[in-house]
Design a protein around this motif. Sequence first.
Motif, short mmCIF file in Angstrom:
data_model
loop_
_atom_site.label_atom_id
_atom_site.label_comp_id
_atom_site.label_asym_id
_atom_site.label_seq_id
_atom_site.Cartn_x
_atom_site.Cartn_y
_atom_site.Cartn_z
N LEU A 147 42.33 18.99 -2.28
CA LEU A 147 41.60 20.12 -1.72
C LEU A 147 42.53 20.95 -0.85
O LEU A 147 43.25 20.43 0.00
CB LEU A 147 40.42 19.63 -0.89
N HIS A 148 42.52 22.26 -1.08
CA HIS A 148 43.28 23.22 -0.27
C HIS A 148 42.24 24.07 0.48
O HIS A 148 41.66 24.99 -0.09
CB HIS A 148 44.16 24.11 -1.15
N ASP A 149 41.99 23.70 1.73
CA ASP A 149 40.92 24.36 2.47
C ASP A 149 41.39 25.15 3.69
O ASP A 149 40.59 25.56 4.52
CB ASP A 149 39.84 23.35 2.88
N ASP A 150 42.68 25.41 3.78
CA ASP A 150 43.22 26.24 4.87
C ASP A 150 42.96 27.71 4.52
O ASP A 150 43.47 28.21 3.51
CB ASP A 150 44.72 25.98 5.02
N PRO A 151 42.15 28.40 5.31
CA PRO A 151 41.83 29.80 5.00
C PRO A 151 43.06 30.68 4.79
O PRO A 151 43.08 31.53 3.89
CB PRO A 151 41.01 30.27 6.20
N ALA A 152 44.12 30.46 5.57
CA ALA A 152 45.33 31.27 5.40
C ALA A 152 45.93 31.05 4.01
O ALA A 152 46.44 31.99 3.38
CB ALA A 152 46.35 30.94 6.49
N ASP A 153 45.87 29.82 3.52
CA ASP A 153 46.42 29.48 2.21
C ASP A 153 45.62 30.15 1.09
O ASP A 153 46.16 30.89 0.26
CB ASP A 153 46.44 27.97 2.01
N TYR A 154 44.32 29.88 1.05
CA TYR A 154 43.55 30.42 -0.08
C TYR A 154 43.38 31.93 -0.02
O TYR A 154 43.34 32.59 -1.05
CB TYR A 154 42.24 29.66 -0.33
N GLN A 155 43.33 32.50 1.17
CA GLN A 155 43.24 33.95 1.27
C GLN A 155 44.54 34.61 0.84
O GLN A 155 44.52 35.68 0.22
CB GLN A 155 42.85 34.37 2.68
N ALA A 156 45.67 33.97 1.11
CA ALA A 156 46.97 34.50 0.66
C ALA A 156 47.06 34.52 -0.87
O ALA A 156 47.82 35.29 -1.44
CB ALA A 156 48.10 33.66 1.24
N ARG A 157 46.26 33.69 -1.52
CA ARG A 157 46.22 33.63 -2.99
C ARG A 157 45.13 34.53 -3.57
O ARG A 157 44.86 34.49 -4.76
CB ARG A 157 46.01 32.19 -3.45
N GLY A 158 44.50 35.30 -2.70
CA GLY A 158 43.46 36.22 -3.17
C GLY A 158 42.11 35.55 -3.37
O GLY A 158 41.23 36.12 -4.02
N LEU A 159 41.94 34.35 -2.84
CA LEU A 159 40.68 33.62 -2.99
C LEU A 159 39.86 33.73 -1.72
O LEU A 159 40.40 33.95 -0.63
CB LEU A 159 40.97 32.14 -3.29
N GLN A 160 38.54 33.57 -1.87
CA GLN A 160 37.66 33.63 -0.72
C GLN A 160 37.10 32.26 -0.35
O GLN A 160 36.39 32.13 0.64
CB GLN A 160 36.52 34.61 -1.00
N VAL A 161 37.40 31.28 -1.16
CA VAL A 161 36.90 29.92 -0.94
C VAL A 161 38.03 28.91 -1.17
O VAL A 161 39.01 29.22 -1.86
CB VAL A 161 35.72 29.60 -1.88
N PRO A 162 37.90 27.70 -0.62
CA PRO A 162 38.90 26.67 -0.88
C PRO A 162 39.00 26.37 -2.37
O PRO A 162 38.09 26.65 -3.15
CB PRO A 162 38.35 25.46 -0.12
N TYR A 163 40.13 25.80 -2.77
CA TYR A 163 40.35 25.46 -4.17
C TYR A 163 40.97 24.08 -4.27
O TYR A 163 41.41 23.50 -3.28
CB TYR A 163 41.23 26.51 -4.85
N ARG A 164 40.99 23.53 -5.47
CA ARG A 164 41.56 22.21 -5.73
C ARG A 164 42.66 22.32 -6.76
O ARG A 164 42.62 23.18 -7.64
CB ARG A 164 40.49 21.24 -6.24
N THR A 165 43.66 21.43 -6.66
CA THR A 165 44.73 21.36 -7.64
C THR A 165 44.89 19.92 -8.11
O THR A 165 44.42 18.97 -7.47
CB THR A 165 46.07 21.84 -7.07
#
Length: 92
Positions: free
Chosen positions: A53-71
């Motif tokens: 789980l990638h739930d750091d807002p700075a991380d997912y927002q930098a990727r153009g996402l508005q919610v956490p994501y998983r890899t």
Amino acid sequence: MAGAVGADGPGRAVRRRAGLARARLRIYFDGDPLVSGTIEGPIPKSSVKTTQLHDDPADYQARGLQVPYRTLTFDYVLRPVPTAAVAGAVGR
């Protein structure tokens, strides 16, 4: 990996590359309700993978996402097609 990739349903993929045998993969993710079993039978534990789980807002927002994501990182090995089979397919 270079080569064609085709979707084959949820959690499934087909990998192909010239000179290598086609591989059909089924990967199930932890938390997936299908892990308890499918119409085809029980799911082997080795097919159930844990996602990160990638739930750091700075991380997912930098990727153009508005919610956490998983890899998921997953390694697989494709087997070579026997030389005779490759030679026979060249003229097709």
